[in-house]
Design a protein around this motif. Structure first.
Motif, PDB file in Angstrom:
ATOM      1  N   GLY A  18       0.794  -1.224   0.000  1.00 39.03           N
ATOM      2  CA  GLY A  18       0.000   0.000   0.000  1.00 39.03           C
ATOM      3  C   GLY A  18       0.816   1.260   0.000  1.00 39.03           C
ATOM      4  N   ALA A  66     -15.952   2.437   2.580  1.00 33.02           N
ATOM      5  CA  ALA A  66     -14.601   2.385   2.006  1.00 33.02           C
ATOM      6  C   ALA A  66     -14.361   3.586   1.104  1.00 33.02           C
ATOM      7  N   HIS A  85      -9.255  -1.718   1.217  1.00 32.53           N
ATOM      8  CA  HIS A  85      -9.479  -2.898   0.390  1.00 32.53           C
ATOM      9  C   HIS A  85     -10.280  -3.967   1.142  1.00 32.53           C
ATOM     10  N   HIS A 123     -11.673   6.554   1.798  1.00 36.19           N
ATOM     11  CA  HIS A 123     -10.715   6.898   0.746  1.00 36.19           C
ATOM     12  C   HIS A 123     -10.766   8.388   0.431  1.00 36.19           C
ATOM     13  N   ARG A 139      -1.117   4.022   0.957  1.00 36.26           N
ATOM     14  CA  ARG A 139      -1.306   3.805   2.388  1.00 36.26           C
ATOM     15  C   ARG A 139      -1.018   5.086   3.150  1.00 36.26           C
ATOM     16  N   SER A 149     -13.935  -3.006   1.280  1.00 35.20           N
ATOM     17  CA  SER A 149     -14.581  -3.228  -0.012  1.00 35.20           C
ATOM     18  C   SER A 149     -14.852  -4.708  -0.253  1.00 35.20           C
ATOM     19  N   SER A 150     -13.913  -5.559   0.161  1.00 37.67           N
ATOM     20  CA  SER A 150     -14.056  -6.985  -0.098  1.00 37.67           C
ATOM     21  C   SER A 150     -15.213  -7.609   0.672  1.00 37.67           C
ATOM     22  N   VAL A 181      -4.549   1.699   3.182  1.00 36.78           N
ATOM     23  CA  VAL A 181      -5.019   1.139   1.913  1.00 36.78           C
ATOM     24  C   VAL A 181      -5.518  -0.283   2.106  1.00 36.78           C
ATOM     25  N   ARG A 182      -4.828  -1.044   2.932  1.00 36.47           N
ATOM     26  CA  ARG A 182      -5.286  -2.399   3.210  1.00 36.47           C
ATOM     27  C   ARG A 182      -6.661  -2.377   3.873  1.00 36.47           C
ATOM     28  N   ARG A 236      -0.927  -3.049  -9.450  1.00 40.54           N
ATOM     29  CA  ARG A 236      -1.675  -4.260  -9.786  1.00 40.54           C
ATOM     30  C   ARG A 236      -1.104  -4.990 -11.009  1.00 40.54           C
ATOM     31  N   SER A 267       1.057  -2.612  -4.706  1.00 40.56           N
ATOM     32  CA  SER A 267      -0.326  -3.013  -4.482  1.00 40.56           C
ATOM     33  C   SER A 267      -0.460  -4.415  -3.887  1.00 40.56           C
ATOM     34  N   ARG A 268       0.584  -5.218  -3.980  1.00 34.71           N
ATOM     35  CA  ARG A 268       0.518  -6.552  -3.385  1.00 34.71           C
ATOM     36  C   ARG A 268       1.906  -7.011  -2.974  1.00 34.71           C
TER      37      ARG A 268
END
Length: 357
Positions: free
Chosen positions: A126, A234, A223, A238, A198, A226-227, A219-220, A154, A141-142
């Motif tokens: 993030g 979210a 996410h 943001h 982040r 949202s998930s 940022v985590r 991503r 992003s990951r």
């Protein structure tokens, strides 16, 4: 710099050479292309480009980047240390960008610091890292340390550490860090949508500073919300994240009380800011912490002069925790060392006097 052998440029000549020749005209194009870029004085290259790097790229499906590095190394190597994310040839075959846009494209894929895969894996997911384009960072992003996987904007770093030099690292990526077909280059890369960081993008001077354990992974959190379907909250979080980072710099842990819906506000505003802050407590309270509190105890939120009441009651013979009359329906939904997220059944009411920042 020494020239490469005569067979270095073969296959596919029609692609790599055409792109390389286009880039040779970049410097003159920039000077005559008013409004799209500003010609800069030539900066000394802080490290020589190894022929080994060119050879590795040429034999690893990165012939276009190899050609550009050979002909115009200053595009990538304008700082003493560099990390280049080389785009695979297959992702560039249908690209028809003008030379000045190609220069910006590859500068956006270059960091002014040396970061190997091991270095990237130590960065917090993030976080944003600066590129050679001012004010255009990229997002980590990951991060999967166990599988040793890193994604930037991503996009998978598909071939990490294909070249490791003392001051230069090259990683292969599957494609560009933004969709080339949908970008409007009439104003350069000014139309690039910046990633959600982040925290604010760190500078190249402190890019190697390890993350403190107390830093919150905003940022985590967004996410994760949202998930699990808490999309309105979210989006709200943001929208006002920059304000939270500005006004609450000393936070080391938080509790997020996530409502299923949020007032329909299209952009950041003082009211939205305080509604979101009214759902965040400035320390980490797991479900067991909440149930062990005295009944009807008041707890401060990040909203100014705002407290919420923690109470306990029974629903169908099971004890539940209420927050200012709203039930926690998904306790300990997500948690880490610095945050915990509880799902709640409704939005917490914000008094009118809390509507301004």
């Amino acid at each position: 710099m020494a020239c490469c052998s005569s067979d270095w440029w073969q296959a596919p000549v029609y692609f790599s050479v055409s792109v390389a020749l286009a880039l040779m005209a970049v410097s003159t194009t920039l000077r005559s292309h008013s409004g799209r870029d500003t010609a800069e004085p030539n900066k000394p290259i802080g490290h020589p480009l190894s022929l080994d790097a060119l050879s590795v790229l040429h034999h690893s499906n990165f012939k276009a980047v190899a050609a550009l590095l050979h002909i115009s190394p200053e595009i990538f190597l304008s700082s003493p240390n560099s990390t280049v994310f080389a785009i695979q040839d297959s992702a560039l075959f249908n690209t028809s960008l003008p030379p000045w846009a190609l220069k910006q494209l590859f500068r956006y894929h270059t960091l002014p610091v040396r970061l190997s895969l091991s270095d990237l894996l130590e960065k917090p997911q993030g976080i944003c890292l600066p590129t050679l384009l001012p004010a255009k960072p990229v997002l980590i992003s990951r991060i999967d340390t166990e599988a040793r996987i890193v994604e930037v904007n991503r996009v998978l770093v598909s071939q990490p550490d294909i070249f490791l030099g003392e001051s230069l690292v090259i990683h292969g990526v599957l494609g560009p860090f933004f969709p080339l077909g949908t970008q409007n280059f009439s104003l350069g890369l000014d139309r690039i949508q910046l990633p959600v960081c982040r925290s604010r993008s760190i500078s190249s001077s402190d890019i190697n500073r390890p993350m403190k354990e107390s830093e919150i992974e905003w940022v985590r959190i967004i996410h994760l919300l949202s998930s699990r379907g808490f999309v309105p909250f979210a989006i709200g979080l943001h929208s006002v994240l920059d304000w939270i980072l500005r006004d609450h710099k000393n936070l080391t842990a938080i509790t997020v009380l996530a409502p299923p819906n949020l007032a329909s506000l299209s952009s950041a505003s003082p009211l939205l800011y305080n509604i979101v802050r009214n759902h965040i407590i400035g320390h980490r309270l797991m479900s067991k912490d909440l149930t062990s509190m005295p009944d009807k105890v008041s707890v401060k939120t990040l909203a100014p002069n705002r407290e919420i009441e923690i109470a306990k009651t029974y629903v169908n013979s099971s004890q539940v925790v209420m927050v200012s009359g709203v039930q926690i329906v998904a306790p300990d939904m997500f948690s880490s060392a610095t945050f915990v997220i509880h799902g709640i059944s409704d939005t917490l009411v914000l008094p009118l006097h809390n509507a301004s920042v």
